[in-house]
Design a protein around this motif. Sequence first.
Motif, PDB file in Angstrom:
ATOM      1  N   PRO A   6       5.659   4.243  -8.570  1.00 21.53           N
ATOM      2  CA  PRO A   6       4.948   5.460  -8.173  1.00 21.53           C
ATOM      3  C   PRO A   6       3.560   5.489  -8.801  1.00 21.53           C
ATOM      4  O   PRO A   6       3.310   4.838  -9.803  1.00 21.53           O
ATOM      5  CB  PRO A   6       5.830   6.573  -8.737  1.00 21.53           C
ATOM      6  CG  PRO A   6       6.536   5.946  -9.881  1.00 21.53           C
ATOM      7  CD  PRO A   6       6.735   4.491  -9.505  1.00 21.53           C
ATOM      8  N   MET A   7       2.688   6.240  -8.204  1.00 25.69           N
ATOM      9  CA  MET A   7       1.343   6.391  -8.746  1.00 25.69           C
ATOM     10  C   MET A   7       1.390   7.549  -9.724  1.00 25.69           C
ATOM     11  O   MET A   7       1.353   8.700  -9.320  1.00 25.69           O
ATOM     12  CB  MET A   7       0.355   6.677  -7.620  1.00 25.69           C
ATOM     13  CG  MET A   7      -1.046   6.672  -8.084  1.00 25.69           C
ATOM     14  SD  MET A   7      -1.384   5.089  -8.811  1.00 25.69           S
ATOM     15  CE  MET A   7      -3.036   4.891  -8.423  1.00 25.69           C
ATOM     16  N   PRO A   8       1.528   7.262 -11.012  1.00 25.77           N
ATOM     17  CA  PRO A   8       1.643   8.351 -11.988  1.00 25.77           C
ATOM     18  C   PRO A   8       0.366   9.187 -12.058  1.00 25.77           C
ATOM     19  O   PRO A   8      -0.744   8.676 -11.895  1.00 25.77           O
ATOM     20  CB  PRO A   8       1.874   7.641 -13.311  1.00 25.77           C
ATOM     21  CG  PRO A   8       2.161   6.228 -12.989  1.00 25.77           C
ATOM     22  CD  PRO A   8       1.618   5.963 -11.622  1.00 25.77           C
ATOM     23  N   GLY A  59       1.808  -2.712   0.398  1.00 27.09           N
ATOM     24  CA  GLY A  59       1.479  -1.509   1.170  1.00 27.09           C
ATOM     25  C   GLY A  59       1.159  -0.323   0.282  1.00 27.09           C
ATOM     26  O   GLY A  59       0.220   0.429   0.526  1.00 27.09           O
ATOM     27  N   ASN A  60       1.931  -0.151  -0.772  1.00 29.32           N
ATOM     28  CA  ASN A  60       1.711   0.936  -1.707  1.00 29.32           C
ATOM     29  C   ASN A  60       0.399   0.734  -2.458  1.00 29.32           C
ATOM     30  O   ASN A  60      -0.314   1.698  -2.738  1.00 29.32           O
ATOM     31  CB  ASN A  60       2.882   1.016  -2.676  1.00 29.32           C
ATOM     32  CG  ASN A  60       3.146   2.416  -3.162  1.00 29.32           C
ATOM     33  OD1 ASN A  60       2.817   3.382  -2.501  1.00 29.32           O
ATOM     34  ND2 ASN A  60       3.744   2.512  -4.321  1.00 29.32           N
ATOM     35  N   ALA A  61       0.079  -0.511  -2.792  1.00 29.40           N
ATOM     36  CA  ALA A  61      -1.170  -0.804  -3.498  1.00 29.40           C
ATOM     37  C   ALA A  61      -2.367  -0.405  -2.644  1.00 29.40           C
ATOM     38  O   ALA A  61      -3.364   0.095  -3.157  1.00 29.40           O
ATOM     39  CB  ALA A  61      -1.244  -2.290  -3.863  1.00 29.40           C
ATOM     40  N   VAL A  62      -2.258  -0.587  -1.345  1.00 28.24           N
ATOM     41  CA  VAL A  62      -3.366  -0.239  -0.453  1.00 28.24           C
ATOM     42  C   VAL A  62      -3.486   1.282  -0.326  1.00 28.24           C
ATOM     43  O   VAL A  62      -4.551   1.846  -0.544  1.00 28.24           O
ATOM     44  CB  VAL A  62      -3.208  -0.900   0.934  1.00 28.24           C
ATOM     45  CG1 VAL A  62      -4.233  -0.370   1.909  1.00 28.24           C
ATOM     46  CG2 VAL A  62      -3.304  -2.413   0.813  1.00 28.24           C
ATOM     47  N   LYS A  63      -2.384   1.951   0.009  1.00 34.96           N
ATOM     48  CA  LYS A  63      -2.440   3.403   0.233  1.00 34.96           C
ATOM     49  C   LYS A  63      -2.775   4.170  -1.041  1.00 34.96           C
ATOM     50  O   LYS A  63      -3.730   4.930  -1.085  1.00 34.96           O
ATOM     51  CB  LYS A  63      -1.104   3.899   0.785  1.00 34.96           C
ATOM     52  CG  LYS A  63      -0.836   3.486   2.205  1.00 34.96           C
ATOM     53  CD  LYS A  63       0.479   4.056   2.660  1.00 34.96           C
ATOM     54  CE  LYS A  63       1.312   2.934   3.220  1.00 34.96           C
ATOM     55  NZ  LYS A  63       2.690   3.267   3.431  1.00 34.96           N
ATOM     56  N   VAL A  68      -6.403   6.496  -5.660  1.00 40.93           N
ATOM     57  CA  VAL A  68      -6.751   6.540  -7.085  1.00 40.93           C
ATOM     58  C   VAL A  68      -8.220   6.168  -7.313  1.00 40.93           C
ATOM     59  O   VAL A  68      -8.783   6.477  -8.355  1.00 40.93           O
ATOM     60  CB  VAL A  68      -5.815   5.674  -7.956  1.00 40.93           C
ATOM     61  CG1 VAL A  68      -6.220   4.216  -7.957  1.00 40.93           C
ATOM     62  CG2 VAL A  68      -5.763   6.204  -9.377  1.00 40.93           C
ATOM     63  N   GLY A  69      -8.844   5.547  -6.349  1.00 39.92           N
ATOM     64  CA  GLY A  69     -10.272   5.291  -6.440  1.00 39.92           C
ATOM     65  C   GLY A  69     -11.093   6.392  -5.796  1.00 39.92           C
ATOM     66  O   GLY A  69     -12.105   6.832  -6.346  1.00 39.92           O
ATOM     67  N   PHE A  70     -10.662   6.853  -4.626  1.00 42.88           N
ATOM     68  CA  PHE A  70     -11.425   7.816  -3.836  1.00 42.88           C
ATOM     69  C   PHE A  70     -11.496   9.196  -4.487  1.00 42.88           C
ATOM     70  O   PHE A  70     -12.580   9.760  -4.652  1.00 42.88           O
ATOM     71  CB  PHE A  70     -10.801   7.937  -2.433  1.00 42.88           C
ATOM     72  CG  PHE A  70     -11.561   8.845  -1.510  1.00 42.88           C
ATOM     73  CD1 PHE A  70     -12.600   8.343  -0.745  1.00 42.88           C
ATOM     74  CD2 PHE A  70     -11.240  10.196  -1.397  1.00 42.88           C
ATOM     75  CE1 PHE A  70     -13.315   9.179   0.119  1.00 42.88           C
ATOM     76  CE2 PHE A  70     -11.936  11.032  -0.548  1.00 42.88           C
ATOM     77  CZ  PHE A  70     -12.978  10.521   0.215  1.00 42.88           C
ATOM     78  N   VAL A  71     -10.345   9.747  -4.857  1.00 41.50           N
ATOM     79  CA  VAL A  71     -10.297  11.127  -5.358  1.00 41.50           C
ATOM     80  C   VAL A  71     -11.097  11.297  -6.657  1.00 41.50           C
ATOM     81  O   VAL A  71     -11.953  12.191  -6.740  1.00 41.50           O
ATOM     82  CB  VAL A  71      -8.834  11.606  -5.513  1.00 41.50           C
ATOM     83  CG1 VAL A  71      -8.767  12.964  -6.189  1.00 41.50           C
ATOM     84  CG2 VAL A  71      -8.139  11.645  -4.150  1.00 41.50           C
ATOM     85  N   PRO A  72     -10.883  10.455  -7.690  1.00 40.36           N
ATOM     86  CA  PRO A  72     -11.682  10.625  -8.907  1.00 40.36           C
ATOM     87  C   PRO A  72     -13.178  10.397  -8.682  1.00 40.36           C
ATOM     88  O   PRO A  72     -14.011  11.078  -9.293  1.00 40.36           O
ATOM     89  CB  PRO A  72     -11.111   9.582  -9.868  1.00 40.36           C
ATOM     90  CG  PRO A  72      -9.712   9.383  -9.395  1.00 40.36           C
ATOM     91  CD  PRO A  72      -9.815   9.481  -7.909  1.00 40.36           C
ATOM     92  N   VAL A 100     -12.155   1.543  -1.995  1.00 40.38           N
ATOM     93  CA  VAL A 100     -11.986   0.123  -1.641  1.00 40.38           C
ATOM     94  C   VAL A 100     -11.890  -0.734  -2.909  1.00 40.38           C
ATOM     95  O   VAL A 100     -11.068  -1.649  -2.984  1.00 40.38           O
ATOM     96  CB  VAL A 100     -13.137  -0.352  -0.725  1.00 40.38           C
ATOM     97  CG1 VAL A 100     -13.114  -1.851  -0.542  1.00 40.38           C
ATOM     98  CG2 VAL A 100     -13.053   0.358   0.619  1.00 40.38           C
ATOM     99  N   ALA A 101     -12.709  -0.431  -3.906  1.00 43.54           N
ATOM    100  CA  ALA A 101     -12.658  -1.183  -5.165  1.00 43.54           C
ATOM    101  C   ALA A 101     -11.286  -1.037  -5.830  1.00 43.54           C
ATOM    102  O   ALA A 101     -10.730  -2.011  -6.352  1.00 43.54           O
ATOM    103  CB  ALA A 101     -13.753  -0.713  -6.109  1.00 43.54           C
ATOM    104  N   ALA A 102     -10.726   0.166  -5.794  1.00 42.56           N
ATOM    105  CA  ALA A 102      -9.401   0.385  -6.376  1.00 42.56           C
ATOM    106  C   ALA A 102      -8.321  -0.379  -5.611  1.00 42.56           C
ATOM    107  O   ALA A 102      -7.382  -0.902  -6.216  1.00 42.56           O
ATOM    108  CB  ALA A 102      -9.076   1.872  -6.417  1.00 42.56           C
TER     109      ALA A 102
END
Length: 116
Positions: A6-8, A59-63, A68-72, A100-102
């Motif tokens: 999960p993305m903590p 798939g999870n790494a992409v979504k 985690v890169g976009f929102v912050p 994209v970097a994330a």
Amino acid sequence: MSGRAPMPFGWYVLSVVLQCAHVLGATVSQGVGNLAGIWGVTIPLIVGLLWGRSGPGKGNAVKQGFLVGFVPALIGLLLAVALGQVEPFLLVAGSASSGVAAVIGALIGNALAPKK
């Protein structure tokens, strides 16, 4: 169990803190401000890489990596716009490039993750 990590919430917090710290650092030091674009994509790349090492699956790494890169980055850029450091048009482009970097970092981290 799906085998996906999960993305903590902590990864989002870390990324927001780092993004805002580099924006605030730019108000203190012109040198930090000159590297704002580089820091803006390096932070999500590294956070994505570290999170990706937990083995989230491709798939999870992409979504989730994108989020985690976009929102912050969006939060950091909103702060930068409020401080008059950047123009509002960077909200979309800067946030998207950080997303994209994330994803790249998360995919590399996922590939390097220990196999179970």
